[in-house]
Each structure stands twice: as structure tokens, then as C-alpha cells.
Design a protein around this motif. Structure first.
Motif, PDB file in Angstrom:
ATOM      1  N   THR A 190       0.830  -1.203   0.000  1.00  0.00           N
ATOM      2  CA  THR A 190       0.000   0.000   0.000  1.00  0.00           C
ATOM      3  C   THR A 190       0.868   1.257   0.000  1.00  0.00           C
ATOM      4  O   THR A 190       0.500   2.285  -0.599  1.00  0.00           O
ATOM      5  N   GLN A 191       2.017   1.173   0.654  1.00  0.00           N
ATOM      6  CA  GLN A 191       2.948   2.314   0.667  1.00  0.00           C
ATOM      7  C   GLN A 191       3.704   2.454  -0.650  1.00  0.00           C
ATOM      8  O   GLN A 191       4.520   3.367  -0.791  1.00  0.00           O
ATOM      9  N   GLY A 192       3.421   1.538  -1.580  1.00  0.00           N
ATOM     10  CA  GLY A 192       4.098   1.598  -2.873  1.00  0.00           C
ATOM     11  C   GLY A 192       5.458   0.943  -2.867  1.00  0.00           C
ATOM     12  O   GLY A 192       6.199   1.051  -3.846  1.00  0.00           O
ATOM     13  N   ARG A 193       5.795   0.245  -1.810  1.00  0.00           N
ATOM     14  CA  ARG A 193       7.129  -0.372  -1.689  1.00  0.00           C
ATOM     15  C   ARG A 193       7.007  -1.865  -2.004  1.00  0.00           C
ATOM     16  O   ARG A 193       7.127  -2.738  -1.156  1.00  0.00           O
ATOM     17  N   MET A 211       1.409   5.215  -1.395  1.00  0.00           N
ATOM     18  CA  MET A 211       1.794   5.526  -2.760  1.00  0.00           C
ATOM     19  C   MET A 211       1.142   4.601  -3.788  1.00  0.00           C
ATOM     20  O   MET A 211       0.925   5.004  -4.926  1.00  0.00           O
ATOM     21  N   LYS A 212       0.834   3.361  -3.415  1.00  0.00           N
ATOM     22  CA  LYS A 212       0.103   2.521  -4.377  1.00  0.00           C
ATOM     23  C   LYS A 212      -1.293   3.100  -4.601  1.00  0.00           C
ATOM     24  O   LYS A 212      -1.794   3.108  -5.734  1.00  0.00           O
ATOM     25  N   SER A 213      -1.909   3.584  -3.542  1.00  0.00           N
ATOM     26  CA  SER A 213      -3.207   4.249  -3.693  1.00  0.00           C
ATOM     27  C   SER A 213      -3.067   5.490  -4.566  1.00  0.00           C
ATOM     28  O   SER A 213      -3.945   5.780  -5.394  1.00  0.00           O
ATOM     29  N   VAL A 214      -1.969   6.215  -4.393  1.00  0.00           N
ATOM     30  CA  VAL A 214      -1.723   7.401  -5.219  1.00  0.00           C
ATOM     31  C   VAL A 214      -1.667   7.011  -6.690  1.00  0.00           C
ATOM     32  O   VAL A 214      -2.292   7.656  -7.553  1.00  0.00           O
ATOM     33  N   ILE A 215      -0.936   5.918  -6.987  1.00  0.00           N
ATOM     34  CA  ILE A 215      -0.833   5.464  -8.383  1.00  0.00           C
ATOM     35  C   ILE A 215      -2.209   5.082  -8.908  1.00  0.00           C
ATOM     36  O   ILE A 215      -2.596   5.460 -10.026  1.00  0.00           O
ATOM     37  N   LEU A 252      -9.302  12.321  -2.841  1.00  0.00           N
ATOM     38  CA  LEU A 252      -8.685  11.030  -2.515  1.00  0.00           C
ATOM     39  C   LEU A 252      -7.172  11.066  -2.710  1.00  0.00           C
ATOM     40  O   LEU A 252      -6.408  10.509  -1.905  1.00  0.00           O
ATOM     41  N   LEU A 253      -6.738  11.746  -3.777  1.00  0.00           N
ATOM     42  CA  LEU A 253      -5.308  11.831  -4.051  1.00  0.00           C
ATOM     43  C   LEU A 253      -4.586  12.574  -2.933  1.00  0.00           C
ATOM     44  O   LEU A 253      -3.525  12.137  -2.457  1.00  0.00           O
ATOM     45  N   LYS A 254      -5.168  13.659  -2.475  1.00  0.00           N
ATOM     46  CA  LYS A 254      -4.558  14.441  -1.397  1.00  0.00           C
ATOM     47  C   LYS A 254      -4.462  13.608  -0.111  1.00  0.00           C
ATOM     48  O   LYS A 254      -3.425  13.579   0.557  1.00  0.00           O
ATOM     49  N   ALA A 255      -5.541  12.869   0.220  1.00  0.00           N
ATOM     50  CA  ALA A 255      -5.541  12.044   1.431  1.00  0.00           C
ATOM     51  C   ALA A 255      -4.515  10.925   1.338  1.00  0.00           C
ATOM     52  O   ALA A 255      -3.809  10.621   2.313  1.00  0.00           O
ATOM     53  N   ALA A 256      -4.398  10.284   0.179  1.00  0.00           N
ATOM     54  CA  ALA A 256      -3.442   9.194   0.009  1.00  0.00           C
ATOM     55  C   ALA A 256      -2.012   9.712   0.093  1.00  0.00           C
ATOM     56  O   ALA A 256      -1.133   9.057   0.675  1.00  0.00           O
ATOM     57  N   GLU A 257      -1.761  10.871  -0.469  1.00  0.00           N
ATOM     58  CA  GLU A 257      -0.419  11.453  -0.395  1.00  0.00           C
ATOM     59  C   GLU A 257      -0.055  11.782   1.052  1.00  0.00           C
ATOM     60  O   GLU A 257       1.068  11.518   1.490  1.00  0.00           O
ATOM     61  N   GLU A 258      -1.006  12.344   1.783  1.00  0.00           N
ATOM     62  CA  GLU A 258      -0.741  12.683   3.185  1.00  0.00           C
ATOM     63  C   GLU A 258      -0.505  11.426   4.025  1.00  0.00           C
ATOM     64  O   GLU A 258       0.269  11.453   4.987  1.00  0.00           O
ATOM     65  N   GLY A 259      -1.141  10.303   3.662  1.00  0.00           N
ATOM     66  CA  GLY A 259      -0.947   9.048   4.387  1.00  0.00           C
ATOM     67  C   GLY A 259       0.211   8.234   3.860  1.00  0.00           C
ATOM     68  O   GLY A 259       0.433   7.113   4.341  1.00  0.00           O
TER      69      GLY A 259
END
Length: 901
Positions: free
Chosen positions: A559-562, A749-753, A739-746
Motif C-alpha cells: 500500500t505504501q508503494g514499496r 503511494m500505491k493508492s496514489v498510483i 482522494l489523491l490528497k488524502a493518500a499522499e498525506e498518508g
């Protein structure tokens, strides 16, 4: 009886899987098998069944334990799976057991005696599964009063079955004569023997009881003429005659020990005389001439008086079931007031001899609930530690409620058992019962009013840890209800109460804290808590628990994109397990499944297939594994365009976890199904889902509902594409921006993508290619270092179009080129028709032809002249070979493979 022994020997020929001995009570089934085994050189295991064995887990545990009397190591892996915290599906355990049996070099026999007492379809299905795949060196013998619900017709047709029935087992005239005169030494005339054989119709138990009643009689001819009628009346009459002819002490022994399902000499003496009052039964000068229980049992066996030895050492016996039934009826007629006392004596003996389950059983029958409650309270720690809380709960539910309420330790154990069983509210009520006693103990001025207000404690050790145990239970309860702040509060309270060196309990609490952080979107703190939990479990020496939450650690990193760290997380756990014990299966299936999903995430389909196959080979214990596996298969079928099968797999996943657990549902099944509906153009159903969930573009956003809100945005985009409503696309764009702003703040990064990809597709729907490519460029830049592939492939043809535009603009050229190649490979995989690795049998093809029709399963079974159970077995095999999970999918796949005429 050589004619029957020969029939049984025929069953051991190559190809035969099952010998069935099916006849009413009293036809000598058990005796025949015992005699046969005495003449047979094959090692054999004997399992006498009772009604309690209808629980599939208990049945399989006893089944495996019986096999281990022949081969001590066989079934060890399957038994460990049964005893795990959350046992896997029965078929996974059976597959493991079959793999273990397959390597046994010695031919062996397993006897299941009294199979008719098992009234459970799940056990029948498990046994049918075993029979279908039983290795040739293993032979099964079933003795039963009625035909089992097994595929007998199929086994018969394949010449894999030997059958002995009532007509086979009846004594012939010659056998009856030999039994009466040579075994029982009656010296009857030919006419008398013929009369007895005729009246009993060769019914063995009738002949045996008649022979016992005739011993010592001078008027045998007139006696033989006095009884007639059905077996039931003959039995009652003859038992009365047999009992009447026994010495008083033997008669009392028979009546009083009839309350026991199994008995030994010492247990029989305890029931007769009481544990403390047992008299001197020695043979010394001046001592009583009474025989002890062991002597009586040996004499009863020598006299053929319906006692059946249960072990080679002749320590344990049971009465013939018919004989026991009549004895109990006589006991109730003659000594009804004594029956509770007899059960209590049995309970005391079992308690003193280390068998708490039997002690509890007899205390409950005697309705001595005070004693039963004490025993049940003491039994909890061991049963909880061996994952038998469901059995324990069954006992506790038989206790009167007021009696439980006055026992804080028992109430707390009861609460844990209820929570484990999914009865959250009932469990919380039991916690309150325990807490009121602790509150009263702290406040000496408080008095509890009402009857029976005296606190009762049996297990002092458990009482001292009660505050920590209650706090831990409240963590579980709060977490299951989604009360994250309450979960963390109670967890901290429990941590303060626990000893520093109680690493296992501290690990469990760290898990609950991690779950609360995870649900709230605080992923880094969640990761840290789960990592601490794994360290605690390792320190406690519990590797199973140490790896059980690997999928959460990996999911957090994903979920963190890692993505690469997520893969490393699984690999570390796999290394931990193999370093401890290379053969240890627990938890490995989930690890391989996770690696398969991450390989597919990176577009490495070959590795994904390899890991998935390995995951299925090793099996798994927990419902969570099967839940994840169904979702993984659903995503695979969705990617291949098989949307119907994807939906059915998602429904199956829901069934695996269709109860409340502490695990936060960050990706609800319903949202996944809705995304498939969107691809099917079923927008009305998708909108209904959003309406039922109360979703709105103006909702307060959270990680727990992020997946649902992204799905809502996809619904609005699809609605614009189909209906041209300007408002819906603008609502979608506004929601995606938030949603993009909330995902970036959290830092998700996978959610951001995923959100950037959705934005790009929304701009594409508006024919705004430059804006679409702006979102795409950022998504590609974030995804490239971790090799994300599936997140783009899942969007289908619209994404392929965007990638072509991105290639023209020179955006991340190497990465875009790789994604385009992955699209081409996926298209090829979807359209390619693969031959079956395991072809369908002729019978399965016949069933498949009928699955195309409108006939129901039972109707198809009737047409094929097979049992419904056999029909289910064929259907399961077809589904497995076609890699589908429904009738409709099987028909569709069969048409694709040109398997239908």
C-alpha cells in the motif's frame, strides 16, 4: 467361519479399496472382523466410533491417530493442521494425509467400526474424498448397521468393493450347530438346534443369548419353545434370562457399569464401590471372595457375554451396544435413584486418572453442575492452548446461567470461547459478569445483591491473571466491532498488567494494536507494531504465530508503494520457516500465495503460476488463506476477461470470512464485485451498491473506506461514458482530487498510483488527452522503480490506448514499452485455449454433458443411477480439472475446450 474369512481376504486383492460389512445389530460384524484380523498378517488399526465423532475434525483426528498405531509418523503433518488455531478446509487436510499415506511402504488395513453412528454429511464427504484417492497399499473396512452415504455404486462398478450383508452373516444350520454344541457346550439335539436356528433366523446375538440362557438347564427343549417374535422382544427376553442366571456380584457389575461407554477393571470397581470406599478385593486369608473388576471382565469375555476388548492388553472393554442398551434400561427400572451416583463415581475416577473430558461428561449427565463447573473451569487453559475452545464451549453451555455468573474465572473463559466462536455480544456479557466480581473485590463496601452472591474460584492461578485476560478479551471485542480507540486503550491496559516475560501474550496484544493502526491508516505505526509482534512470537518460540501476520506486513508495504520490500517481507518469513524445519507446512501456503500475487503485480506470470502451484501443494490452515486465494483467483479470471467466474470466486471468498473478525476490511468484497459489474456494464447494480453503502462524493475520507470511494469514482466515470451526464464526471474528478490528497498525506503511494490512473481515465473520457497524460506521467514515474504492472493492466483497452499516447510523447519509454509488452502477453494468455493437464474421465464427461441441461444435481444423479454424494464427487472433480468454481463456468469452459458432443 472360513467362508466369510475368505470373502474378507478377497477384499485385500490389488484394486479393492473398501470392504463393507453392513447388517443390522447382532449379526456379528465386529466379531467377524476381529477373527479375520487374527488370521491376517497385514498390520491393522481399529477405530470404534461413537456419535461424538460426527464432528469432522474429531473424526479425522481419531482416524489419523488410529493409523499411527501402525505407522507412528503417518499423518503427523495432517494432525498438526487439524490442531492449528484455524484449521484449513477438510480437503487440504485430506490431501496432506493422502500424500503421507502414499509413501508408506507396508500394506495396511483400517477398520471403522459402528460407522452408522456418524450422521454427518461432512464426514461422509471426507471419507468419499479419501476413498477416491486412497493409495493401493491402504485398505478400508467399514462395519455398519446401515449403508453409508458413500459412492458405493461407483466402487462396485469399478470392482473396488467387497460387500458382506445380513444374509451373508447369518449362521447357516451347520454353523449354528457348531456354535451351540462345540463352542457353548450345550449338547442339544439336532431338532433343538434346528428350532433355535429357525427361530433366530441365524441371528447371531439371538443364538448367543439363547445359548447363555440354556447353560445349566435340564429342560432345554421346553425352553426353546417358549420364545418367539421380533429380534427386539427376543433380545429383552434373553437378556433377562442371561442376567437372571448370573451371580449377584456379576449381575450388579453388569448393571452398574452399563452407564460407561468403555470400561476397565479399576473403573468398574470405582463405579461399583466409589473411589474412596473401594473394598479389599484380595484373595488373602479371611478376605472377601468378591472378584475385582478386571477378573469379572476377563470372565465375561471368556463366557462370550457381549464384552468387546478395545486393546490388545485387555485393559479396556465395551459392551455390545444392544446388550448395553438393555442393561441400562434394566438399571433404570431397578435402581433409578442410584444412576446419578454411578455417574459421579465415574467422574471422580476419570478426574483422578487424568481424563478431564470424561470426568466432565459424567458430571453433566449426573446433573452435578457445581462439580461440572469446577472441572470445566480447570480444563480451559489446556483446551484453549490446543485450540479446542469449541468443544469446551459445548460443555459450558450446559451449565445453569446463575452458576456461571458467580465464577469470574469461568465467566472469562466462557467469554473467550464465545468470542472465538463469533458470538461477540454474548462474550461481552460474560466479561461483564467477571468484571462485577473484580469491582466488588476492589470496593469492599460494595455488596452484590441477589441469590448465590458468593464468588467461587477454583483455578487460583487463572484468577490472578484475570484482569489481564479480561483486558485482552476486550481488545478482541473492540477490534471486531471496529472500535479502534477502545482497542488501543484496552491493549495498553493489558500490556501494563502482563508480566514482562510473557512474550506470547505481549505479541498478541501488539497484533491488536497494529490492527487498530492499520484500520486508521497509520501504516508506519501499524508496521512497527506487527514487526514487534513477530519478534515477541519468535522469542516465545512460536514460529507459526511469528509468520501468521506476514501478509499484513507485506500488504502495508505494498500500500505504501514499496513493492520490492513487500516481496522481501514474504521471503524473510519463508526463510525463517525453512530454517526452523523444512517440512513445517503451517503458514507457508499463505506466504507462497502472497509471493504469487506480488509476482503477478510485477507482470511475472510464470513466477506467479509457480508460487500459486506451490501454495496449493502445501495447503493451509486458516480461513484467511482461502479468502485470499479466492480473491487472487478472481483477479486472475477478471484479467482474462472471465468476469462471471471472477464474481463467483468473490462470492466464495466472502463465504470463507462471513463472520466478524478483528481484521479491518480495507478492501471489501462488495467493492471488488462492483468493479466487475462496471466492466459488465451493470451500472444499475453498481449504483445500488453505492446507495446501500451510503457513499457520497462529499464523505469524510479515511483509509478504511478508500477502496469504496475509488470504486464510487469509477461508477461515476462509467455513468458519464454511458449516459453522458456532465455532473457525474465532475463529481468523479472532485472526489479523485480529494482522494489523491488524502493518500499522499498518508504516504499510501500505491493508492496514489491507482487514483492517478483513475484520473487519467476520467480525462480520457472527457477527450482531454493532455491532462490524461499529465496524470499518467506521474503515475508511471511513481510505479516504475517498483515494477508495478498489474495496476495498469487491470484497466484494459482504455489503458492500452493511453500507453500508446504515452509512448508517442516519450514518457518513461523503457517502462511504457514493458507495459505494452505485458498487455500483448496478457491478450495472448486470455485467448489461448490450454489442453487439460488432468483429462476428464468417461464418467465425468457423461456428467458434463448433463450439466449443460436444466436437470438439477439430484435429477442427474438419478439419471446416472448414482447417489447424490457420488454426483457431488464427480462435479467437484470436473470443477477442479477445468479450474472453475460453478456449473455455469464449467459449461462455458467445456465449450471453449470443445469437450461437449
Amino acid at each position: 467361519r472360513p467362508r466369510l474369512i475368505e470373502r474378507l481376504n478377497q477384499g485385500l486383492q490389488v484394486g479393492h479399496k473398501l470392504t463393507l460389512i453392513s447388517a443390522p445389530a447382532g449379526f456379528g460384524k465386529t466379531t467377524l472382523v476381529s477373527e479375520w484380523l487374527a488370521t491376517n498378517e497385514r498390520p491393522a488399526a481399529w477405530l470404534s466410533l461413537d456419535a461424538g465423532d460426527a464432528d469432522p475434525a474429531r473424526f479425522l483426528a481419531y482416524f489419523i491417530t488410529a493409523m499411527q498405531t501402525i505407522e507412528s509418523d503417518v499423518g503427523a503433518e495432517a494432525l498438526a493442521m487439524l490442531q492449528s488455531p484455524q484449521p484449513p478446509a477438510v480437503e487440504s487436510i485430506l490431501t496432506t494425509l493422502l500424500n503421507e499415506l502414499a509413501v508408506v511402504s507396508e500394506n495396511l488395513v483400517l477398520i471403522l467400526d459402528d460407522y452408522h453412528v456418524i450422521d454427518a454429511q461432512t464426514v461422509d464427504e471426507a471419507l468419499a474424498f479419501l476413498l477416491e484417492r486412497l493409495p493401493p497399499q491402504v485398505h478400508l473396512v467399514i462395519a455398519t448397521r446401515e449403508d453409508p452415504n458413500l459412492p458405493l455404486a461407483l466402487l462396485r462398478a469399478r470392482s473396488q468393493l467387497i460387500e458382506l450383508r445380513a444374509n451373508d452373516l447369518r449362521f447357516t444350520a451347520d454353523e449354528a450347530a457348531e456354535f451351540l454344541n462345540q463352542v457353548m457346550h450345550l449338547g442339544l439335539s439336532r431338532d433343538d438346534m434346528a428350532a433355535l436356528e429357525s427361530r433366530t433366523e441365524g441371528w447371531i446375538v439371538g443364538l448367543q443369548m439363547a445359548a447363555l440362557a440354556l447353560q445349566g438347564r435340564a429342560d432345554s427343549a421346553s425352553f426353546i419353545q417358549t420364545f418367539s417374535g421380533s429380534h427386539h422382544f427376543v433380545l429383552d427376553f434373553l437378556v433377562g434370562e442371561v442376567l437372571q442366571g448370573q451371580p449377584e456380584q456379576v449381575r450388579n457389575f453388569l448393571l452398574q457399569t452399563s452407564i460407561l461407554d468403555r470400561l476397565s477393571g479399576p473403573l468398574g470397581d470405582a463405579v461399583r464401590f466409589g473411589v474412596a470406599e473401594r473394598p479389599n478385593l484380595s484373595k488373602g486369608a479371611g478376605a472377601p471372595v468378591s472378584k475385582d473388576g478386571k477378573e469379572i471382565l476377563q470372565a465375561l469375555e471368556r463366557s462370550n457375554l457381549f464384552v468387546i476388548p478395545l486393546d490388545d492388553e485387555r485393559r479396556w472393554y465395551r459392551y455390545h451396544h444392544l446388550f448395553a442398551d438393555v442393561l441400562r434400561a434394566r438399571l433404570m427400572e431397578e435402581q433409578p435413584d442410584k444412576v446419578p451416583e454411578l455417574h459421579l463415581r465415574a467422574s471422580e475416577w476419570y478426574e483422578q486418572n487424568g481424563s478431564p473430558a470424561d470426568a466432565i461428561h459424567h458430571a453433566l449427565i449426573a446433573e452435578d453442575y457445581e462439580r461440572a463447573a469446577a472441572l470445566i473451569e480447570l480444563a480451559w487453559p489446556a483446551m484453549d492452548g490446543s485450540f479446542q475452545s469449541t468443544i469446551w464451549l459445548g460443555w459450558a453451555k450446559k451449565l445453569p446461567d446463575p452458576l456461571v455468573r458467580n465464577r469470574p474465572v469461568l465467566s472469562t473463559s466462557y467469554a473467550w470461547a464465545l468470542l472465538n466462536d463469533g458470538e461477540l455480544e454474548s462474550g461481552e456479557a460474560r466479561l461483564r459478569d467477571a468484571e462485577r466480581w473484580l469491582d466488588a473485590a476492589e470496593d469492599t463496601s460494595e455488596r452484590l445483591e441477589g441469590p448465590n452472591t458468593q464468588m467461587v474460584i477454583v483455578d487460583e492461578e487463572q484468577f490472578h491473571t484475570l484482569p489481564a485476560s479480561i483486558a485482552s478479551a476486550r481488545v478482541y471485542y473492540a477490534q471486531a466491532l471496529g472500535d479502534m480507540s477502545g482497542s488501543i486503550r484496552y491493549a495498553q491496559q493489558a500490556l501494563d498488567l502482563l508480566p514482562e516475560d510473557d512474550y506470547f501474550e505481549r505479541g498478541r496484544l501488539a497484533v491488536f494494536i497494529g490492527l487498530a493502526y492499520w484500520a486508521s491508516g497509520d501504516l508506519e505505526d501499524a508496521y512497527r507494531s506487527f514487526a514487534d509482534a513477530m519478534t515477541c512470537f519468535q522469542t516465545a518460540g512460536n514460529i507459526l504465530y511469528a509468520i501468521s501476520f506476514t501478509f499484513i506486513l507485506a500488504d502495508i508495504r505494498l500500500t505504501q508503494g514499496r513493492l520490492r520490500e513487500a516481496i522481501s517481507t514474504y521471503e524473510r518469513s519463508l526463510k525463517l520457516v525453512t530454517e526452523q524445519d523444512e517440512s513445517m507446512p503451517e503458514g507457508i501456503g499463505d506466504i507462497y500465495l502472497g509471493l504469487s500475487e506480488l509476482a503477478r503485480e510485477q507482470g511475472n506470470l510464470e513466477a506467479a503460476r509457480r508460487y500459486l502451484l506451490r501454495s496449493e501443494e502445501v495447503g493451509e490452515q486458516a480461513d484467511v488463506y482461502h479468502y485470499h486465494r479466492c480473491i487472487a483467483q478472481a483477479r486472475k479470471h477478471e484479467a482474462q476477461g472471465d468476469l462471471v467466474e471472477a464474481l463467483e470466486l468473490l462470492d466464495e471468498a466472502k463465504r470463507w470470512l462471513d463472520y466478524r473478525t478483528p481484521l479491518p476490511d480495507v478492501r471489501p468484497i462488495a467493492a471488488m464485485k462492483t468493479r466487475v459489474w462496471i466492466r459488465q456494464d451493470r451500472l444499475a447494480e453498481a449504483r445500488n451498491w453505492a446507495r446501500e453503502q451510503g457513499l457520497s462524493v462529499d464523505d469524510e475520507l479515511s483509509y478504511l473506506h478508500e477502496s469504496e470511494h475509488i470504486t464510487l469514482a469509477k461508477i461515476l466515470i462509467a455513468q458519464y461514458q454511458k449516459e453522458g451526464q456532465e455532473g457525474s464526471i465532475h463529481e468523479a474528478m472532485g472526489l479523485l482530487k480529494r482522494l489523491l490528497k488524502a493518500a499522499e498525506e498518508g504516504a499510501r503511494m500505491k493508492s496514489v498510483i491507482e487514483i492517478l490512473v483513475a484520473q487519467a481515465l476520467a480525462y480520457q473520457a472527457l477527450d482531454d488527452t493532455p491532462s490524461a497524460l499529465t496524470s499518467m506521467e506521474r503515475a508511471l514515474t511513481l510505479a516504475e522503480p517498483e515494477d508495478f504492472v498489474r495496476i495498469f493492466l487491470e484497466e484494459g483497452p482504455p489503458m492500452a490506448t493511453l500507453l500508446r499516447e504515452a509512448a508517442k510523447q516519450g514518457l518513461t519509454p523503457n517502462y511504457v514499452s514493458r507495459l505494452q509488452a505485458a498487455f500483448e502477453k496478457a491478450d495472448g494468455e486470455t485467448s489461448l485455449t490450454q489442453p487439460l493437464i488432468d483429462p476428464l474421465s468417461s464418467r465425468e464427461l457423461e456428467v458434463l454433458e448433463l450439466l449443460v441441461t436444466d436437470f438439477s444435481g439430484p435429477e442427474i444423479a438419478a439419471k446416472l443411477m448414482v447417489s447424490p454424494n457420488t454426483m457431488r464427487t464427480h462435479t467437484k472433480n470436473i470443477y477442479s480439472k477445468l479450474d472453475v468454481h460453478s456449473r455455469r463456468a464449467a459449461v462455458r469452459k467445456a465449450k471453449e475446450l470443445d469437450l461437449l458432443k
